[in-house]
Design a protein around this motif. Sequence first.
Motif, PDB file in Angstrom:
ATOM      1  N   UNK A 212       0.861  -1.304  -0.014  1.00 29.57           N
ATOM      2  CA  UNK A 212      -0.052  -0.071  -0.207  1.00 29.57           C
ATOM      3  C   UNK A 212       1.086   1.265  -0.120  1.00 29.57           C
ATOM      4  N   UNK A 213       0.242   2.196  -0.871  1.00 28.95           N
ATOM      5  CA  UNK A 213       0.944   3.666  -0.479  1.00 28.95           C
ATOM      6  C   UNK A 213       1.704   3.904   0.584  1.00 28.95           C
ATOM      7  N   UNK A 214       2.552   4.406   0.978  1.00 29.26           N
ATOM      8  CA  UNK A 214       3.049   4.527   2.506  1.00 29.26           C
ATOM      9  C   UNK A 214       2.112   5.912   3.393  1.00 29.26           C
ATOM     10  N   UNK A 215       1.751   6.617   2.766  1.00 33.43           N
ATOM     11  CA  UNK A 215       1.260   7.679   3.584  1.00 33.43           C
ATOM     12  C   UNK A 215       0.180   7.397   4.398  1.00 33.43           C
ATOM     13  N   UNK A 216      -1.071   6.637   3.861  1.00 34.78           N
ATOM     14  CA  UNK A 216      -1.936   6.405   4.843  1.00 34.78           C
ATOM     15  C   UNK A 216      -1.805   5.266   6.025  1.00 34.78           C
ATOM     16  N   UNK A 217      -1.196   4.447   5.718  1.00 38.16           N
ATOM     17  CA  UNK A 217      -0.584   3.636   6.928  1.00 38.16           C
ATOM     18  C   UNK A 217       0.406   3.987   7.923  1.00 38.16           C
ATOM     19  N   UNK A 218       1.292   4.887   7.489  1.00 33.41           N
ATOM     20  CA  UNK A 218       1.982   5.796   8.307  1.00 33.41           C
ATOM     21  C   UNK A 218       1.298   6.542   9.232  1.00 33.41           C
ATOM     22  N   UNK A 219       0.403   7.423   8.640  1.00 32.27           N
ATOM     23  CA  UNK A 219      -0.575   8.288   9.322  1.00 32.27           C
ATOM     24  C   UNK A 219      -1.193   7.589  10.454  1.00 32.27           C
ATOM     25  N   UNK A 221      -0.612   4.651  11.847  1.00 40.29           N
ATOM     26  CA  UNK A 221       0.438   4.367  12.869  1.00 40.29           C
ATOM     27  C   UNK A 221       0.778   5.465  14.013  1.00 40.29           C
ATOM     28  N   UNK A 222       1.049   6.596  13.216  1.00 37.73           N
ATOM     29  CA  UNK A 222       1.694   7.774  14.000  1.00 37.73           C
ATOM     30  C   UNK A 222       0.578   8.381  14.796  1.00 37.73           C
ATOM     31  N   UNK A 223      -0.702   8.549  14.162  1.00 42.79           N
ATOM     32  CA  UNK A 223      -1.721   9.376  14.941  1.00 42.79           C
ATOM     33  C   UNK A 223      -3.007   8.487  15.554  1.00 42.79           C
ATOM     34  N   UNK A 224      -3.051   7.221  15.082  1.00 39.42           N
ATOM     35  CA  UNK A 224      -4.117   6.410  15.403  1.00 39.42           C
ATOM     36  C   UNK A 224      -5.291   6.533  14.875  1.00 39.42           C
ATOM     37  N   UNK A 225      -5.388   7.407  13.858  1.00 34.29           N
ATOM     38  CA  UNK A 225      -6.706   8.106  13.328  1.00 34.29           C
ATOM     39  C   UNK A 225      -6.248   7.863  11.753  1.00 34.29           C
ATOM     40  N   UNK A 226      -7.494   7.372  10.830  1.00 38.15           N
ATOM     41  CA  UNK A 226      -7.427   7.402   9.392  1.00 38.15           C
ATOM     42  C   UNK A 226      -7.894   8.409   8.769  1.00 38.15           C
ATOM     43  N   UNK A 227      -7.435   9.018   7.746  1.00 34.09           N
ATOM     44  CA  UNK A 227      -8.067   9.889   7.017  1.00 34.09           C
ATOM     45  C   UNK A 227      -8.449   9.494   5.536  1.00 34.09           C
ATOM     46  N   UNK A 228      -7.535   8.899   5.010  1.00 33.89           N
ATOM     47  CA  UNK A 228      -8.087   8.272   3.451  1.00 33.89           C
ATOM     48  C   UNK A 228      -8.170   6.657   3.382  1.00 33.89           C
TER      49      UNK A 228
END
Length: 273
Positions: A212-219, A221-228
Amino acid sequence: MRILFLGDVMGRSGRRAITDRLAALKASLKADFTIVNGENASGGMGLTAAHAKLLLDAGADCLTLGDHAFDQKDMLSFIDTEPRVLRPLNYAREAPGRGFRVFSDARGRKVLVLQALGQVFMKRPFDDPFSAVDAVLRAHPPGGMVQAAVLDIHAEATSEKMAMGHYCDGRASLVVGTHTHVPTADTQILPRGTAYQSDAGMCGDYDSVIGMDKAEPMRRFLTGMGRDRFTPAEGEATLSGVLVTTDDRTGLATAVEALRDGGRLVPTHGIKG
């Protein structure tokens, strides 16, 4: 017999690698039969009928699925019309399709392919994979009913995959894991002659988080919240899998090697031009 198994095809990048490179790879390896896990080929979630046809036309002799087998709704009807696509053995009994089938290579040698889902750490409860696999292997002994037998164990836990490998040792040509998208370094032939690898890895872009594109999984993991939504990475894919050589008389492995071709991972096999 030389059997090529390729791990989970991941999105457009994985599909493109299969269509562009599989024919040359098969020729280079002198593969007699090719199995491809198509579990994540359509947007990272399941497999559409159109993408199944694409992978088969590219040179796959058989496609296996997994826990996302019917995420793409047209697979519910397509799988009953295309015998080269297999869903897991221990899926719901009412599910369409089949979990195993005997195929023939170009020389008429019989190859049993079956798939089972693991139970440990999987989101949905599935029937016992060990008893499901046992029944099929008892009815199709390698070197007797078939010249080779390959099990795709689609599971999260390496311990469960290893247990399945030892359970099938001497009764299958190859037991190979799928689902985690990370190729393992434990390629081996077990004591009774079954080739084994805990996970074949994926056919996808490894500049990613399991494809998977790194941006959303990393977000997340780092914030505990999903955006996309998760979306598959689009860079050049590495074709990851296993090549096993079998003895037609016994159905057991005589050689096995991990395969990584193209993309970002260090290759374990290169196409010789």
